[in-house]
Each structure stands twice: as structure tokens, then as C-alpha cells.
Design an enzyme around this catalytic site. Structure first.
Site, PDB file in Angstrom:
ATOM      1  N   CYS A 156       0.814  -1.217   0.000  1.00 48.01           N
ATOM      2  CA  CYS A 156       0.000   0.000   0.000  1.00 48.01           C
ATOM      3  C   CYS A 156       0.849   1.270   0.000  1.00 48.01           C
ATOM      4  O   CYS A 156       0.492   2.264  -0.633  1.00 48.01           O
ATOM      5  CB  CYS A 156      -0.973  -0.002   1.173  1.00 48.01           C
ATOM      6  SG  CYS A 156      -0.235  -0.176   2.798  1.00 48.01           S
ATOM      7  N   ASP A 375      -7.447   5.897  -1.645  1.00 45.04           N
ATOM      8  CA  ASP A 375      -7.112   4.679  -0.908  1.00 45.04           C
ATOM      9  C   ASP A 375      -6.663   3.596  -1.886  1.00 45.04           C
ATOM     10  O   ASP A 375      -7.394   3.258  -2.826  1.00 45.04           O
ATOM     11  CB  ASP A 375      -8.351   4.205  -0.136  1.00 45.04           C
ATOM     12  CG  ASP A 375      -8.028   3.163   0.920  1.00 45.04           C
ATOM     13  OD1 ASP A 375      -7.047   2.399   0.728  1.00 45.04           O
ATOM     14  OD2 ASP A 375      -8.751   3.101   1.927  1.00 45.04           O
ATOM     15  N   HIS A 377      -6.249   0.348  -1.319  1.00 45.69           N
ATOM     16  CA  HIS A 377      -6.465  -0.999  -0.804  1.00 45.69           C
ATOM     17  C   HIS A 377      -7.488  -1.833  -1.563  1.00 45.69           C
ATOM     18  O   HIS A 377      -7.695  -2.990  -1.213  1.00 45.69           O
ATOM     19  CB  HIS A 377      -6.864  -0.931   0.676  1.00 45.69           C
ATOM     20  CG  HIS A 377      -5.754  -0.462   1.558  1.00 45.69           C
ATOM     21  ND1 HIS A 377      -5.490   0.872   1.750  1.00 45.69           N
ATOM     22  CD2 HIS A 377      -4.822  -1.143   2.264  1.00 45.69           C
ATOM     23  CE1 HIS A 377      -4.442   0.995   2.556  1.00 45.69           C
ATOM     24  NE2 HIS A 377      -4.026  -0.209   2.883  1.00 45.69           N
TER      25      HIS A 377
END
Length: 481
Positions: A156, A375, A377
Site C-alpha cells: 500500500c 485509498d 487498498h
């Protein structure tokens, strides 16, 4: 102790906070109930939500696993389960809505939008969706030295670093004020029209419109930047390449990468990239930007291809400055929040590699007491960017999310871009002014002299040329309380 070694020490104390083995996804805070809000915006289209999307992902994983068993290869169960689990958790958080109030402006990388004004919400949405969204991918070729075919659960911070570099490259290569339009291919060219009016008559005088030509040329530049982040070994900024460059810092595929380690990996990647010209990357040492080192880096000889910046005969590279900092101990020191806001309000700012504990995020703006972010993820299938017309939709996020400043992890890396030498001078002045808003100690400083690494053995540093000299080489230098 050199800056890179010190930053590595900082990463060791914070990497477990920024990125866990399976990155945690939590709900997002909503504004106070009395705050006037716009309509609810979700992060991705409804096609990606719900159990149907997760079930399809699991079916794909099971089918691939059966194929591996038939070929006599051991299935990569751990990688597949982590990928499916992250997709499942991310899908659940997508159902939680983010609200954007109209009473306070929204800031994205130096651009302010007042959502209560006509057209502001559309401009905000267009600006946000033009940012490159680089997420976990699955199904790329096995990484060198291991059998991993996905970065889900460990990559990440690499992805947030990619997003910061991608934003810098868009600033570097695309026209000022560029935004991505999915409908650019629908623009008709004059040459598409019939040359003779219906029913006969004299042929029309036809002249080729320049607007469609320029739109296609600009879009080719956008597509080229996206292709540089593909998940194959030849891509200069893809995960395979970044993992390879991380070996010199003691990192391997599957390890946790801290924000400062990623900053040095990005510097190495840009330096080694043949596709990117006239761009240098400088990583601050010990929370200090040494201006003499920056000038020396940007004045390196360049090919005379018309892309030089500055005065005739003077080569000056465009510059990306990365500043790893630590803004507190275990938690963010609240005294730095106003300074972070001021830095995000600068046009030279290209984002923050940061996150919350166990969850790396790319911060791109704020509204009130909430950070806006992208984000990484959500685990998506790998896209073959070597195809001529590969799909771009999965590289752009349509709707933003936000979280409270109080949840921000103190370990992060700021990015600033300056296209010309004049822009660099303006950047230094603007950043210095923003740093002066810190209530206690500055987050980082500028120094007129070179770093200690550049001095010879008989040339001791001049203390008067430095605004602040770190007292020791320990990690505590970065805990600015």
C-alpha cells in the site's frame, strides 16, 4: 549519519503503524449532524459494490487455483486469501457514505472549491477524478525472486508513493489546468463530415479542426503516464521495478515499506528512467532541504532538445522535492494540523504519502477538520498497459473519501513540484511561509549550504549557513513535539 540511513531508522519505528500485514480498513467519520451536506458520494461505481463483486472475485480465484493444481503447481493460497479478504473489507467500507458540507470550502492540492457556489461541485468532482488512482493489483507476472503475483496486503505504501509520483508527472508533462475527460473520443473532427451536402450541390470547403487533434495528443500523454505504472518489469515505475530498487535498502517483495524508504525508491526510479527527461527528484535529509544540493542537482547538463528551462545556456531540470517527516510520537501532534492544511493549500504541493495506523493513504486535500484521500487498498485485476487502447477507468477514482485529521499517522512524506528555476524560488518562499504557522517547531527547514555529505574532509560545515542543526543521529530528531 546520512539522511537515508536516518530515514530508514524512522521507517523501522513507524512502518508497523502505517502498513500492517493485512491492511486495516475502518469506517469513515461523518460531519456533525447539523452541518449542511451535499448529496452522498461513493468511492467507485455501483458495479464494484455488494456481494456480487466479491463473489466474482472469489470465483476467479478458485478457477485460477484449479488451473494451478491441474498444471502441478502449488496454489498461492495465502496471496489469494489476502487479496479476497482485502476486496471484501474494502467493499464493506464503500457502503459507508462520505459527506461534504457546503458551509466550508474543499481544498485539493492548491485549488479551493466552495461547494455552495454554482458549478463548484462539478469542478471539484472533475479535478478529483483527474488524479491517478493506483491500487492493489492481482494477476501480474511473479515478482523476481518469489512467487507473489499480487501486492495485496503489503504494497500500500508503494501504491501511495506511485500516486504522488503520478501527480508530479501529470504536472510535468500535461498542459496547465488539464483534467481528464472520458468523453474526449466523442469529439467529431471536421473530416468525419460528408464532403458534399445531401441532395447534391457544390462540395463543401473542409478544414481540419485543431481541437480534436490537440485533445487526442494530450490524451496520448495521459495514457503514456499511466502506462509507466503498469505491473510488468519493463514499466519504469511499476511495482516490479520499485521492489527491485528497494533491495538496496534491504527491502523485498512482501515487506513493509515506510514513507521515507519509498521516497528514496522513487528518487532512484526517476533517475534510472529513460522515458522521463528533464526531471530531478530530491529527498530531504534529516528534515532539511539543502538548497545548494538542490541547485547542483537541477543544473546538471541536459540534452539540447528544446525542453530546457531557464535562461539560454543554463540547464535547469524540473524538480520534485520529497520531505520525509514524523509529526509526533505514537499519534499526530495536533499543533501540526494547521501547518499541514497550509501546505496542502499550495499549488506546488503534489500530495502526502501518509495514512492512518496500519493503513497507508494518499492525502490530497482537506475540508474543515477532515483530510481528503485516495485509498490504494481495493484489489483490482491487472491491466495490460502495453496494449494500444487499454482501459483507463480503473486508474481513476470518481468520488473522494475523507477522514479526521486526528487519525493521521505521524510518519509521512510531503511532495512539492517546481517546473522552472523561478517556480522553485516561489515554492521555497511559499513553503517557508506555510511552515511559519507551526506553533512550536517547524516540520522541516531550508538550509542555504550543502549537506554534510558534500563537504570534503578539510571543509568543515559552516554553522551559520544552517537554520537548525540536528543534535544527534538518532530517531528522536524526527519526533518533533
Amino acid at each position: 549519519m546520512t539522511g537515508e540511513y536516518t530515514n530508514e531508522a524512522m521507517d523501522r519505528c513507524s512502518s508497523a503503524e502505517v502498513c500492517g500485514g493485512v491492511c486495516e480498513v475502518r469506517g469513515h467519520l461523518s460531519p456533525p449532524p447539523d452541518e449542511e451536506t451535499t448529496e452522498d458520494w461513493l468511492l467507485v461505481s455501483s458495479d464494484s459494490l455488494g456481494s456480487r463483486g466479491v463473489a466474482m472475485d472469489l470465483e476467479e480465484e478458485e478457477e485460477e487455483q484449479r488451473g494451478e493444481q491441474e498444471e502441478g503447481r502449488p496454489p498461492k493460497l495465502k496471496s489469494k486469501l489476502v487479496s479476497a479478504w482485502n476486496s471484501l473489507k474494502y467493499g464493506w467500507t464503500l457502503k459507508q457514505k462520505s459527506h461534504f458540507g457546503q458551509s466550508s470550502p474543499v481544498t485539493i492540492l492548491g485549488h479551493c472549491f466552495r461547494l455552495n457556489q454554482s458549478g463548484a461541485r462539478r469542478q471539484f468532482h472533475c479535478s478529483f477524478s483527474s488524479l491517478l488512482w493506483l491500487t492493489y493489483r492481482r494477476g501480474f507476472p511473479p515478482l523476481a525472486g518469489c512467487s507473489l503475483t499480487s501486492d495485496s496486503g503489503w504494497g500500500c505504501v508503494l501504491r501511495t508513493g506511485q500516486m504522488l509520483l503520478a501527480q508530479s508527472l501529470l504536472r510535468h508533462l500535461m498542459p496547465p489546468g488539464w483534467t481528464w475527460s472520458q468523453g474526449y473520443l466523442g469529439v467529431r473532427d471536421d473530416l468525419d463530415l460528408p464532403s458534399t451536402p445531401e441532395g447534391g450541390g457544390a462540395p463543401w470547403t473542409r478544414r481540419r479542426s485543431l481541437e480534436p487533434q490537440l485533445a487526442v495528443r494530450v490524451e496520448e500523454g495521459h495514457r503514456r503516464v499511466v502506462s509507466w505504472f503498469g505491473d510488468h518489469p519493463a514499466a519504469p515505475f511499476g511495482v516490479p521495478r520499485l521492489v527491485e530498487l528497494g533491495r538496496s535498502s534491504g527491502k523485498r517483495a512482501g515487506d513493509w515499506y515506510g514513507p521515507s524508504i519509498v521516497a528514496h525508491i522513487l528518487r532512484k526510479a526517476v533517475t534510472a528512467a529513460d522515458d522521463v527527461s528533464n526531471l530531478a527528484v530530491y529527498v530531504a535529509q534529516d528534515c532539511t532541504i539543502y538548497l545548494e544540493d538542490v541547485r547542483r542537482l537541477c543544473r546538471e547538463p541536459l540534452p539540447r532538445d528544446g525542453s530546457l528551462q531557464g535562461s539560454p545556456g543554463l540547464a535547469w531540470k524540473s524538480l520534485l522535492v520529497l520531505v520525509p517527516v514524523r509529526l509526533g510520537g505514537q499519534d499526530l501532534n495536533p499543533s501540526y494540523i494547521s501547518c499541514v492544511k497550509r501546505l496542502l493549500m499550495l499549488e506546488c504541493c503534489v500530495g502526502i504519502i501518509g495514512g492512518k495506523p496500519k493503513h497507508s493513504l494518499f492525502f490530497i486535500g482537506f475540508q474543515g477538520d477532515y483530510l481528503l484521500y485516495l485509498d490504494p487498498h481495493y484489489c483490482q485485476p491487472t491491466v495490460d498497459v502495453r496494449q494500444e487502447h487499454f482501459p483507463l477507468e480503473s486508474f481513476h477514482c470518481k468520488y473522494p473519501r475523507k477522514m479526521s485529521f486526528t487519525r493521521m499517522d505521524p510518519s509521512c512524506t510531503f511532495g512539492f513540484y517546481a517546473k522552472t528555476q523561478k517556480d522553485f524560488g516561489s515554492m521555497c518562499a511559499a513553503v517557508n511561509e506555510a511552515l511559519s504557522s507551526c506553533e512550536k517547531y517547524p516540520m522541516f527547514i531550508f538550509s542555504e549550504g550543502p549537506s554534510q555529505e558534500t563537504w570534503g574532509p578539510s571543509e568543515p560545515p559552516d554553522p551559520s549557513s544552517r537554520t537548525r542543526t540536528p543534535s544527534s543521529g538518532c530517531v528522536e530528531e524526527f519526533v518533533l513535539l
